[in-house]
Motif scaffolding. Structure first.
Motif, PDB file in Angstrom:
ATOM      1  N   SER A  20       7.224   2.452  -9.264  1.00  0.00           N
ATOM      2  CA  SER A  20       5.823   2.947  -8.415  1.00  0.00           C
ATOM      3  C   SER A  20       5.327   1.608  -7.688  1.00  0.00           C
ATOM      4  N   VAL A  21       5.042   0.794  -6.494  1.00  0.00           N
ATOM      5  CA  VAL A  21       4.314   0.052  -5.918  1.00  0.00           C
ATOM      6  C   VAL A  21       3.236   0.085  -4.767  1.00  0.00           C
ATOM      7  N   ASP A  22       2.507  -0.453  -4.397  1.00  0.00           N
ATOM      8  CA  ASP A  22       1.724  -0.455  -3.246  1.00  0.00           C
ATOM      9  C   ASP A  22       1.779  -1.326  -2.440  1.00  0.00           C
ATOM     10  N   LYS A  23       2.994  -0.883  -1.656  1.00  0.00           N
ATOM     11  CA  LYS A  23       3.747  -1.767  -1.010  1.00  0.00           C
ATOM     12  C   LYS A  23       3.110  -1.318   0.155  1.00  0.00           C
ATOM     13  N   ALA A  24       2.717  -0.134   1.135  1.00  0.00           N
ATOM     14  CA  ALA A  24       3.034   0.279   2.282  1.00  0.00           C
ATOM     15  C   ALA A  24       3.039  -0.092   3.489  1.00  0.00           C
ATOM     16  N   GLY A  25       3.439  -1.047   4.392  1.00  0.00           N
ATOM     17  CA  GLY A  25       3.418  -1.876   5.619  1.00  0.00           C
ATOM     18  C   GLY A  25       4.000  -2.922   5.548  1.00  0.00           C
ATOM     19  N   LEU A  26       5.110  -2.763   4.073  1.00  0.00           N
ATOM     20  CA  LEU A  26       5.827  -3.919   4.745  1.00  0.00           C
ATOM     21  C   LEU A  26       7.298  -3.505   4.980  1.00  0.00           C
ATOM     22  N   LYS A  63       5.831   3.837   4.479  1.00  0.00           N
ATOM     23  CA  LYS A  63       4.663   4.506   4.582  1.00  0.00           C
ATOM     24  C   LYS A  63       4.997   5.052   3.041  1.00  0.00           C
ATOM     25  N   ASP A  64       2.886   4.504   3.411  1.00  0.00           N
ATOM     26  CA  ASP A  64       2.525   5.778   1.863  1.00  0.00           C
ATOM     27  C   ASP A  64       3.584   6.382   1.263  1.00  0.00           C
TER      28      ASP A  64
END
Length: 77
Positions: A20-26, A63-64
């Motif tokens: 799990s990663v916080d990479k929304a928008g990539l 997207k998130d």
């Protein structure tokens, strides 16, 4: 957060089946580059990609809440 699912040899290489990663928008391509740099996954480029259970392309933007799966080619007999 983005949930990344890994299968077959990708699981074996990382020792993980999920990240799990916080990479929304990539884009998918940008996420792949990040994964290869941080988890040493030389075979990731050969994998099929699915986002939320639908096949995806390298240019799709994450997207998130998305679940992205990397599915390496499988051979058998």
């Amino acid at each position: 957060m983005i949930k990344i699912l890994l299968f077959a040899e990708l699981q074996e290489q990382t020792g993980l089946d999920e990240i799990s990663v916080d990479k929304a928008g990539l884009t998918v391509s940008e996420l792949k580059t990040w994964l290869m740099e941080n988890y040493e996954l030389p075979t990731l480029n050969n994998s099929m990609i699915a986002i939320n259970e639908s096949y995806a392309s390298e240019t799709d933007r994450l997207k998130d809440g998305d679940i992205i799966a990397f599915i390496p080619p499988v051979s058998g007999g």
